[in-house]
Design a protein around this motif. Structure first.
Motif, mmCIF file in Angstrom:
data_model
loop_
_atom_site.group_PDB
_atom_site.id
_atom_site.type_symbol
_atom_site.label_atom_id
_atom_site.label_comp_id
_atom_site.label_asym_id
_atom_site.label_seq_id
_atom_site.Cartn_x
_atom_site.Cartn_y
_atom_site.Cartn_z
ATOM 1 N N PHE A 205 29.853 -26.178 -6.097
ATOM 2 C CA PHE A 205 30.967 -25.254 -6.202
ATOM 3 C C PHE A 205 32.229 -25.995 -6.627
ATOM 4 C CE2 PHE A 205 28.222 -23.421 -2.843
ATOM 5 C CZ PHE A 205 27.856 -22.262 -3.509
ATOM 6 N N SER B 204 32.332 -28.790 4.716
ATOM 7 C CA SER B 204 31.623 -28.615 3.448
ATOM 8 C C SER B 204 31.189 -29.944 2.843
ATOM 9 C CB SER B 204 32.501 -27.854 2.451
ATOM 10 O OG SER B 204 33.635 -28.629 2.079
ATOM 11 N N GLN C 66 24.702 -28.691 -0.491
ATOM 12 C CA GLN C 66 24.658 -27.529 -1.367
ATOM 13 C C GLN C 66 26.046 -27.077 -1.798
ATOM 14 O OE1 GLN C 66 23.175 -24.068 0.785
ATOM 15 N NE2 GLN C 66 23.544 -25.116 2.730
ATOM 16 N N CYS C 67 27.095 -27.551 -1.111
ATOM 17 C CA CYS C 67 28.460 -27.197 -1.499
ATOM 18 C C CYS C 67 28.981 -28.036 -2.662
ATOM 19 C CB CYS C 67 29.406 -27.359 -0.310
ATOM 20 S SG CYS C 67 29.154 -26.137 0.992
ATOM 21 N N THR D 40 30.173 -15.520 -4.970
ATOM 22 C CA THR D 40 30.334 -16.948 -4.700
ATOM 23 C C THR D 40 31.128 -17.175 -3.423
ATOM 24 O OG1 THR D 40 30.291 -17.399 -7.073
ATOM 25 C CG2 THR D 40 31.153 -19.124 -5.650
ATOM 26 N N VAL E 205 27.712 -20.449 4.310
ATOM 27 C CA VAL E 205 27.344 -21.849 4.566
ATOM 28 C C VAL E 205 28.305 -22.484 5.562
ATOM 29 C CG1 VAL E 205 27.078 -24.123 3.505
ATOM 30 C CG2 VAL E 205 26.238 -22.095 2.318
ATOM 31 N N LEU E 206 29.601 -22.248 5.390
ATOM 32 C CA LEU E 206 30.596 -22.837 6.286
ATOM 33 C C LEU E 206 30.516 -22.236 7.683
ATOM 34 C CD1 LEU E 206 33.730 -23.043 3.939
ATOM 35 C CD2 LEU E 206 32.009 -24.787 4.419
ATOM 36 N N LEU F 209 35.856 -23.633 -2.998
ATOM 37 C CA LEU F 209 35.714 -24.111 -1.625
ATOM 38 C C LEU F 209 36.977 -23.859 -0.823
ATOM 39 C CD1 LEU F 209 33.915 -27.512 -2.339
ATOM 40 C CD2 LEU F 209 32.884 -25.457 -1.378
ATOM 41 N N ALA G 62 22.176 -28.290 -6.734
ATOM 42 C CA ALA G 62 22.489 -28.904 -5.445
ATOM 43 C C ALA G 62 21.385 -29.822 -4.955
ATOM 44 C CB ALA G 62 22.750 -27.814 -4.407
ATOM 45 N N ARG H 275 28.917 -16.486 -0.426
ATOM 46 C CA ARG H 275 27.887 -17.515 -0.262
ATOM 47 C C ARG H 275 28.456 -18.770 0.391
ATOM 48 N NH1 ARG H 275 24.717 -20.437 -5.311
ATOM 49 N NH2 ARG H 275 23.471 -21.899 -4.046
ATOM 50 N N ILE H 276 29.639 -19.195 -0.047
ATOM 51 C CA ILE H 276 30.259 -20.389 0.552
ATOM 52 C C ILE H 276 30.665 -20.114 1.996
ATOM 53 C CG2 ILE H 276 32.123 -22.067 0.323
ATOM 54 C CD1 ILE H 276 32.206 -21.454 -2.640
ATOM 55 N N GLU I 113 27.618 -30.679 3.771
ATOM 56 C CA GLU I 113 26.607 -29.800 3.176
ATOM 57 C C GLU I 113 26.435 -30.169 1.708
ATOM 58 O OE1 GLU I 113 24.964 -27.759 5.080
ATOM 59 O OE2 GLU I 113 26.235 -28.147 6.832
#
Length: 403
Positions: free
Chosen positions: A297, A288, A293-294, A339, A346-347, A302, A149, A342-343, A291
């Motif tokens: 994925f 997303s 870092q997304c 996973t 972030v969201l 997502l 990322a 983690r997503i 971001e």
């Protein structure tokens, strides 16, 4: 060429009809003389009875599939099917790119749900190829993945978010489709990692990626002068076309991408989600894009995380039919639990801070009546708390604390 017989020196009459130029294949086949069949000798016994003794299995015979084919073929169930057919069917289900949960469900149920969902969304014209289209969607998302990322220097997450936020505003001005936006950001993430561009030309790179995405997804395109005007005429037409040629050459003209929006709408249709859940998931999915870092994925991951977080935020009452439909949708769009968490984290943090950020294009876009005001939902401020995270302070709260 005329001596070798690969071309004809006689002029061709272009005014002739198509059927007069070349005889159709069926006419050629009918004109062929049938081959003479070998007559059986007197000593040979007729084999007609042996052939008629076994049932004809011409159309219900299984076709051999290689390991690369992740498609579950339709077949006619036979009454005398052996236990080996069950093992072959389970092996075919496991080949669909790690969707291990499919083996606990009936293939007929999955086929029917995917066909109905794609037909309702207008993604297909013939229900016969629904499962083939879905399998191709799962394969295409694995074509280009980002190993990390981290952005190349001198770009940072802040510059990336500012550029994406500006592209969302430009996308809204031209009333482009949502697929155009997701394709543009995907091309931008690839171009930033493959092309050496200075910060001064980063805005030009972003508008070129949006222009290329519009060429692939839209019917009407803006003028190049309009794009230059939106950039305050900081770049000319020649610079834009030169950057477009550079992006196409570096990306090797590979502009295909399966957006996560398709997986989101497909799973939401199968899960029978309400309109508010769908709009909330679409808002989280668009966040997303801001971001960086997304970007590592997969689109299906997502989409799954955005839909799961939307259901947790809204906390709508559950019904047995809705839970059953959600299990089917979750099995289709499988995602590992680490996973997914983690997503979602972030969201959730991005949704809680969206109102106080400078990059508020998505927040304003989903605060209208058409989007059911999902971005202003009060539960989004406490979304990180639902996942066990501390709620981040907004800029207004920090100002009050300092005063």
């Amino acid at each position: 060429m005329a001596e070798t017989g690969f071309c004809d020196s006689r002029p061709m009459d272009l005014h002739k009809k198509t059927e007069e130029k070349r005889a159709p294949l069926r006419t050629w086949a009918n004109a062929c003389v049938p081959k003479e069949r070998r007559l059986p000798a007197a000593s040979e016994e007729p084999r007609v009875l042996l052939c008629k003794a076994e049932p004809e299995r011409r159309w219900d015979r299984r076709l051999p599939l290689t390991a690369e084919d992740g498609i579950i073929m339709d077949y006619v169930e036979q009454e005398d099917a052996s236990h080996t057919d069950g093992r072959e069917e389970a092996a075919l289900l496991l080949r669909l790119h790690g969707l291990h949960r499919l083996q606990v469900l009936l293939p007929s149920l999955l086929h029917r749900e995917v066909e109905l969902a794609m037909e309702n969304l207008g993604l297909i014209y013939d229900r016969t190829y629904a499962w083939d289209v879905f399998s191709d969607m799962m394969r295409s998302q694995l074509r280009y993945t980002f190993p990390s990322a981290a952005l190349p220097k001198p770009f940072t997450e802040t510059t990336h978010a500012i550029l994406v936020d500006w592209l969302i505003q430009v996308h809204d001005i031209f009333h482009f489709s949502e697929e155009t936006l997701y394709l543009a950001i995907y091309l931008l993430n690839r171009a930033m990692r493959q092309i050496k561009v200075s910060i001064y030309h980063l805005q030009l790179l972003g508008i070129v990626c949006l222009f290329l995405a519009a060429k692939k997804e839209e019917c009407l395109l803006p003028e190049i002068s309009e794009l230059c005007y939106l950039m305050d005429n900081s770049y000319g037409k020649r610079q834009l076309l030169r950057m477009e040629r550079k992006v196409l050459c570096e990306l090797e003209f590979e502009l295909s991408h399966c957006p996560p929006l398709h997986f989101l709408l497909l799973s939401a249709t199968i899960a029978r989600c309400s309109n508010k859940v769908v709009w909330m998931a679409r808002y989280l999915l668009e966040l997303s894009l801001l971001e960086s870092q997304c970007a590592v994925f997969q689109p299906v991951e997502l989409a799954s995380a955005a839909l799961c977080l939307a259901r947790q935020v809204l906390q709508e009452p559950l019904t047995p039919e809705g839970e059953t439909a959600w299990c089917v949708a979750a099995s289709l769009l499988s995602c590992s639990e680490p996973t997914l968490q983690r997503i979602m984290q972030v969201l959730a943090v991005a949704a809680a801070q969206a109102q106080g950020r400078e990059t508020r294009a998505s927040f304003m876009k989903f605060s209208t009546v058409e989007t059911l005001h999902v971005s202003t939902h009060p539960a989004l401020l406490g979304a990180p708390r639902l996942l066990g995270l501390p709620c981040p302070q907004t800029r207004a709260q920090t100002r009050e604390g300092t005063l």
